[in-house]
Design a protein around this motif. Structure first.
Motif, PDB file in Angstrom:
ATOM      1  N   GLU A  98      10.663 -32.365 -39.727  1.00 35.64           N
ATOM      2  CA  GLU A  98      10.390 -31.603 -38.454  1.00 35.64           C
ATOM      3  C   GLU A  98       8.889 -31.336 -38.299  1.00 35.64           C
ATOM      4  O   GLU A  98       8.611 -31.330 -36.921  1.00 35.64           O
ATOM      5  CB  GLU A  98      11.146 -30.167 -38.621  1.00 35.64           C
ATOM      6  N   ALA A 139      17.492 -29.260 -44.141  1.00 34.27           N
ATOM      7  CA  ALA A 139      16.806 -29.898 -42.954  1.00 34.27           C
ATOM      8  C   ALA A 139      17.578 -29.423 -41.715  1.00 34.27           C
ATOM      9  O   ALA A 139      16.759 -28.898 -40.657  1.00 34.27           O
ATOM     10  CB  ALA A 139      17.227 -31.555 -42.738  1.00 34.27           C
ATOM     11  N   LYS A 140      18.770 -29.093 -41.507  1.00 33.42           N
ATOM     12  CA  LYS A 140      19.264 -28.418 -40.468  1.00 33.42           C
ATOM     13  C   LYS A 140      18.786 -26.990 -40.256  1.00 33.42           C
ATOM     14  O   LYS A 140      18.570 -26.676 -39.220  1.00 33.42           O
ATOM     15  CB  LYS A 140      20.968 -28.446 -40.421  1.00 33.42           C
ATOM     16  N   ARG A 165      22.124 -25.266 -33.882  1.00 31.41           N
ATOM     17  CA  ARG A 165      23.019 -26.288 -33.867  1.00 31.41           C
ATOM     18  C   ARG A 165      24.034 -26.213 -35.114  1.00 31.41           C
ATOM     19  O   ARG A 165      23.556 -25.716 -36.203  1.00 31.41           O
ATOM     20  CB  ARG A 165      22.601 -27.635 -33.743  1.00 31.41           C
ATOM     21  N   HIS A 173       3.285 -29.613 -34.786  1.00 33.49           N
ATOM     22  CA  HIS A 173       4.003 -28.520 -35.015  1.00 33.49           C
ATOM     23  C   HIS A 173       4.053 -28.437 -36.676  1.00 33.49           C
ATOM     24  O   HIS A 173       4.799 -29.131 -37.344  1.00 33.49           O
ATOM     25  CB  HIS A 173       5.498 -28.788 -34.596  1.00 33.49           C
ATOM     26  N   ASP A 210      15.858 -25.770 -41.207  1.00 30.81           N
ATOM     27  CA  ASP A 210      14.596 -25.847 -40.944  1.00 30.81           C
ATOM     28  C   ASP A 210      14.444 -26.334 -39.376  1.00 30.81           C
ATOM     29  O   ASP A 210      13.620 -25.658 -38.762  1.00 30.81           O
ATOM     30  CB  ASP A 210      13.997 -27.119 -41.382  1.00 30.81           C
ATOM     31  N   THR A 211      15.510 -26.866 -38.704  1.00 30.14           N
ATOM     32  CA  THR A 211      15.473 -27.194 -37.323  1.00 30.14           C
ATOM     33  C   THR A 211      15.693 -25.871 -36.670  1.00 30.14           C
ATOM     34  O   THR A 211      15.179 -25.548 -35.467  1.00 30.14           O
ATOM     35  CB  THR A 211      16.237 -28.405 -36.978  1.00 30.14           C
ATOM     36  N   ASN A 212      16.735 -25.315 -37.018  1.00 30.11           N
ATOM     37  CA  ASN A 212      17.188 -23.903 -36.313  1.00 30.11           C
ATOM     38  C   ASN A 212      15.988 -23.018 -36.527  1.00 30.11           C
ATOM     39  O   ASN A 212      15.806 -22.132 -35.624  1.00 30.11           O
ATOM     40  CB  ASN A 212      18.502 -23.457 -37.188  1.00 30.11           C
ATOM     41  N   HIS A 242       4.721 -26.941 -40.527  1.00 32.95           N
ATOM     42  CA  HIS A 242       5.812 -26.268 -40.883  1.00 32.95           C
ATOM     43  C   HIS A 242       6.029 -24.948 -40.657  1.00 32.95           C
ATOM     44  O   HIS A 242       5.192 -24.241 -40.529  1.00 32.95           O
ATOM     45  CB  HIS A 242       5.616 -26.771 -42.605  1.00 32.95           C
ATOM     46  N   VAL A 255      12.903 -23.689 -36.560  1.00 29.66           N
ATOM     47  CA  VAL A 255      11.851 -24.028 -35.768  1.00 29.66           C
ATOM     48  C   VAL A 255      12.217 -23.540 -34.357  1.00 29.66           C
ATOM     49  O   VAL A 255      11.337 -22.859 -33.455  1.00 29.66           O
ATOM     50  CB  VAL A 255      11.584 -25.306 -35.770  1.00 29.66           C
ATOM     51  N   GLU A 256      13.354 -23.534 -33.847  1.00 30.58           N
ATOM     52  CA  GLU A 256      13.727 -23.303 -32.498  1.00 30.58           C
ATOM     53  C   GLU A 256      13.979 -21.689 -32.466  1.00 30.58           C
ATOM     54  O   GLU A 256      13.457 -21.119 -31.357  1.00 30.58           O
ATOM     55  CB  GLU A 256      15.297 -23.930 -32.069  1.00 30.58           C
TER      56      GLU A 256
END
Length: 262
Positions: A240, A13-14, A262, A245, A16-18, A247, A20-21
């Motif tokens: 996310e 999950a972390k 992050r 937005h 995937d967030t990175n 995937h 995306v950004e």
């Protein structure tokens, strides 16, 4: 009250967030990232050197980041193309993560870069689970590895936007079962395009570069079935992806929010 936490899912999950950004940041600067996945010895580095050489010669600003457990041999080889190249040493980690890639790009990637090739660690298992913020994911397999690779590694080939066969000049010598390979690819990833290449003879290299450039322009739109399933999973669990937005793996050029890992 006891609570069970799935650490593997938390890590993904972390990441995937990175991813995306990172994808939005690259998209805003007009850079398309191409994630190359294969097993060791597939000829990935030789093919990437040929792609970079053609891109540079044709006036397309391209760069590469290559990952390995040890040595900077691949970066040295790729630099012969004339493109900017950086090495990531993973110190035993079997895959790249979006945060690792971001850290290597910060302050280094030339502003005008159109194509960023990312040569992932030679492994068809771990890297398949990690989105790197790529525009295009390519799974490669050489004719010397046998025709059953797609069905043996369904996640790696099932999440690819493109499948590439390498070392085709050796196909007859190793009695490569081309039809069986293609059938396996379609079994795990229906409709995915397949390009056959040889870095030695040049077969298919120009076609591959053209495909990558079309994907960078948003003109190649193959969406793997596994990506759609993962998107539904994220929707269900409040992840996310949402209606606005998609995937990260779901389409070639996503326009996503900026930020830093992050």
């Amino acid at each position: 009250m006891c609570r069970t936490v799935d650490l593997h899912q938390a890590v993904l999950a972390k990441n995937d967030t990175n991813a995306v950004e990172l994808r939005r940041t690259l998209d805003e600067r007009g850079t398309a990232a191409v994630n190359l996945l294969s097993s060791p010895g597939s000829g990935k580095t030789a093919l990437l050197e040929a792609l970079l050489t053609r891109a540079v010669a044709g006036g397309t600003p391209a760069a590469a980041v290559t990952a390995d457990l040890a040595t900077e041999n691949d970066a040295t080889r790729l630099a012969r193309s004339g493109a900017p190249v950086r090495q990531i040493l993973t110190d035993g980690l079997c895959h790249l993560e979006a945060g690792m890639l971001w850290g290597k790009l910060d302050g280094w990637l030339p502003e005008a870069t159109r194509l960023l090739f990312v040569e992932n660690v030679g492994n068809l298992v771990c890297p398949a689970s990690y989105d790197l913020g790529e525009t295009l994911r390519i799974a490669l397999a050489s004719v010397t590895e046998g025709e059953d690779k797609p069905v043996k590694y369904p996640a790696a080939f099932g999440l690819a936007h493109l499948v590439v066969i390498t070392k085709t000049d050796l196909a007859d010598a190793v009695e490569f079962g081309r039809e069986a390979f293609l059938a396996g690819v379609q079994q795990v990833n229906p409709g995915v395009p397949v390009i056959e290449t040889s870095a030695r003879t040049g077969e298919g290299v120009d076609d591959l570069l053209a495909h990558v450039l079309r994907a960078a322009d948003g003109l190649e739109t193959h969406t793997p079935v596994l990506a759609r399933q993962h998107e539904k999973h994220l929707h269900h669990h409040g992840g996310e992806a949402d209606a606005k937005h998609e995937h990260p793996h779901d389409r070639a050029a996503a326009h996503l929010p900026a930020g830093s890992p992050r």
